[in-house]
Design a protein around this motif. Sequence first.
Motif, PDB file in Angstrom:
ATOM      1  N   ILE A  37       8.235  -6.880 -33.112  1.00  0.00           N
ATOM      2  CA  ILE A  37       6.889  -7.426 -33.130  1.00  0.00           C
ATOM      3  C   ILE A  37       5.862  -6.324 -33.336  1.00  0.00           C
ATOM      4  N   GLN A  38       4.647  -6.714 -33.679  1.00  0.00           N
ATOM      5  CA  GLN A  38       3.548  -5.769 -33.770  1.00  0.00           C
ATOM      6  C   GLN A  38       3.176  -5.326 -32.351  1.00  0.00           C
ATOM      7  N   PRO A  39       2.879  -4.044 -32.151  1.00  0.00           N
ATOM      8  CA  PRO A  39       2.623  -3.525 -30.794  1.00  0.00           C
ATOM      9  C   PRO A  39       1.534  -4.261 -30.020  1.00  0.00           C
ATOM     10  N   SER A  43       2.482  -7.866 -24.731  1.00  0.00           N
ATOM     11  CA  SER A  43       2.290  -8.602 -23.471  1.00  0.00           C
ATOM     12  C   SER A  43       2.392 -10.101 -23.682  1.00  0.00           C
ATOM     13  N   ALA A  44       1.747 -10.599 -24.718  1.00  0.00           N
ATOM     14  CA  ALA A  44       1.787 -12.034 -24.995  1.00  0.00           C
ATOM     15  C   ALA A  44       3.200 -12.484 -25.359  1.00  0.00           C
ATOM     16  N   ALA A  45       3.910 -11.689 -26.155  1.00  0.00           N
ATOM     17  CA  ALA A  45       5.272 -12.055 -26.555  1.00  0.00           C
ATOM     18  C   ALA A  45       6.201 -12.117 -25.345  1.00  0.00           C
ATOM     19  N   LEU A  46       6.108 -11.134 -24.462  1.00  0.00           N
ATOM     20  CA  LEU A  46       6.966 -11.140 -23.276  1.00  0.00           C
ATOM     21  C   LEU A  46       6.612 -12.305 -22.351  1.00  0.00           C
ATOM     22  N   ALA A  47       5.330 -12.640 -22.252  1.00  0.00           N
ATOM     23  CA  ALA A  47       4.917 -13.780 -21.427  1.00  0.00           C
ATOM     24  C   ALA A  47       5.478 -15.093 -21.999  1.00  0.00           C
ATOM     25  N   LEU A  48       5.419 -15.243 -23.314  1.00  0.00           N
ATOM     26  CA  LEU A  48       5.966 -16.447 -23.940  1.00  0.00           C
ATOM     27  C   LEU A  48       7.476 -16.541 -23.746  1.00  0.00           C
ATOM     28  N   LEU A  49       8.160 -15.414 -23.862  1.00  0.00           N
ATOM     29  CA  LEU A  49       9.609 -15.428 -23.663  1.00  0.00           C
ATOM     30  C   LEU A  49       9.961 -15.691 -22.197  1.00  0.00           C
ATOM     31  N   ARG A  50       9.121 -15.239 -21.290  1.00  0.00           N
ATOM     32  CA  ARG A  50       9.320 -15.562 -19.865  1.00  0.00           C
ATOM     33  C   ARG A  50       9.288 -17.073 -19.681  1.00  0.00           C
ATOM     34  N   ASP A  51       8.342 -17.737 -20.357  1.00  0.00           N
ATOM     35  CA  ASP A  51       8.248 -19.198 -20.281  1.00  0.00           C
ATOM     36  C   ASP A  51       9.477 -19.881 -20.873  1.00  0.00           C
ATOM     37  N   GLU A  52      10.159 -19.201 -21.793  1.00  0.00           N
ATOM     38  CA  GLU A  52      11.378 -19.746 -22.402  1.00  0.00           C
ATOM     39  C   GLU A  52      12.623 -19.501 -21.536  1.00  0.00           C
ATOM     40  N   GLY A  53      12.455 -18.834 -20.401  1.00  0.00           N
ATOM     41  CA  GLY A  53      13.580 -18.614 -19.498  1.00  0.00           C
ATOM     42  C   GLY A  53      14.012 -17.170 -19.365  1.00  0.00           C
ATOM     43  N   ALA A  88      16.434  -8.811 -27.229  1.00  0.00           N
ATOM     44  CA  ALA A  88      15.717  -7.533 -27.260  1.00  0.00           C
ATOM     45  C   ALA A  88      14.449  -7.712 -28.079  1.00  0.00           C
ATOM     46  N   ILE A  89      13.369  -7.156 -27.554  1.00  0.00           N
ATOM     47  CA  ILE A  89      12.094  -7.133 -28.268  1.00  0.00           C
ATOM     48  C   ILE A  89      11.808  -5.678 -28.576  1.00  0.00           C
ATOM     49  N   LYS A  90      11.434  -5.405 -29.803  1.00  0.00           N
ATOM     50  CA  LYS A  90      11.222  -4.032 -30.247  1.00  0.00           C
ATOM     51  C   LYS A  90       9.849  -3.927 -30.883  1.00  0.00           C
ATOM     52  N   LEU A  91       9.210  -2.772 -30.672  1.00  0.00           N
ATOM     53  CA  LEU A  91       7.971  -2.466 -31.377  1.00  0.00           C
ATOM     54  C   LEU A  91       8.023  -1.013 -31.792  1.00  0.00           C
ATOM     55  N   ARG A  92       7.212  -0.670 -32.776  1.00  0.00           N
ATOM     56  CA  ARG A  92       7.161   0.723 -33.251  1.00  0.00           C
ATOM     57  C   ARG A  92       5.713   1.157 -33.384  1.00  0.00           C
ATOM     58  N   VAL A  93       5.462   2.418 -32.996  1.00  0.00           N
ATOM     59  CA  VAL A  93       4.120   3.000 -33.098  1.00  0.00           C
ATOM     60  C   VAL A  93       4.223   4.363 -33.784  1.00  0.00           C
ATOM     61  N   PRO A  94       3.163   4.767 -34.490  1.00  0.00           N
ATOM     62  CA  PRO A  94       3.195   6.070 -35.158  1.00  0.00           C
ATOM     63  C   PRO A  94       2.965   7.216 -34.171  1.00  0.00           C
ATOM     64  N   VAL A  95       3.432   8.401 -34.521  1.00  0.00           N
ATOM     65  CA  VAL A  95       3.282   9.586 -33.688  1.00  0.00           C
ATOM     66  C   VAL A  95       1.810   9.948 -33.501  1.00  0.00           C
ATOM     67  N   ASP A  96       0.998   9.735 -34.528  1.00  0.00           N
ATOM     68  CA  ASP A  96      -0.414  10.120 -34.435  1.00  0.00           C
ATOM     69  C   ASP A  96      -1.263   9.117 -33.649  1.00  0.00           C
ATOM     70  N   ALA A  97      -0.739   7.961 -33.318  1.00  0.00           N
ATOM     71  CA  ALA A  97      -1.442   6.973 -32.491  1.00  0.00           C
ATOM     72  C   ALA A  97      -0.409   6.208 -31.652  1.00  0.00           C
ATOM     73  N   PRO A  98       0.242   6.900 -30.723  1.00  0.00           N
ATOM     74  CA  PRO A  98       1.362   6.288 -29.996  1.00  0.00           C
ATOM     75  C   PRO A  98       0.926   5.448 -28.794  1.00  0.00           C
TER      76      PRO A  98
END
Length: 170
Positions: A37-39, A43-53, A88-98
């Motif tokens: 997912i986009q970084p 929080s919203a993605a994990l909250a939605l998945l919590r609602d899914e069990g 598993a939920i994964k996100l990626r951020v650049p080194v210059d704006a981590p």
Amino acid sequence: MPDPTGLELLAGGLRARLGDDAVVGTAHSNDYGSIEIQPQHISAALALLRDEGYRFLSSVHGADEYPHEPRLAVHYELLDMNRPDRVAIKLRVPVDAPHVESVAPSWPTADHQEREIYDLFGVVFDGHPDLRRILMPEDYEGHPQRRDFPLGGEPVLFTHHEAEGLHYAE
């Protein structure tokens, strides 16, 4: 783990609730599925998945995917203890704006794991209640789990050399 169809249903649910651009993609291999997912949506993605069990955050860990950009990754492993199932939920951020939002306020198990990722990879978890180094000294420079971190470390003086006055060259 959700089968590929179940994984796509989960990803589709995230897209429907968070927007089409929220989900970067999915991967399923060896009975292990992940959603990238986009970084800014973590929080919203994990909250939605919590609602899914998926109510148990079993792991948060970092990775350096050098030479790919953005190269710093954060992985969140969620479990559904009733089915049993995991995703598993994964996100990626650049080194210059981590920067990524901390999930520790909603998922207390992420507290020390986010600190470890900050310490070893340099990912800054905005809103973390106590973001500071956890393994390395506070004055340590750099992030030793990054793939571009210099190898070699510090010279060591072994005690059997003290009497001889021998030291390792720097």
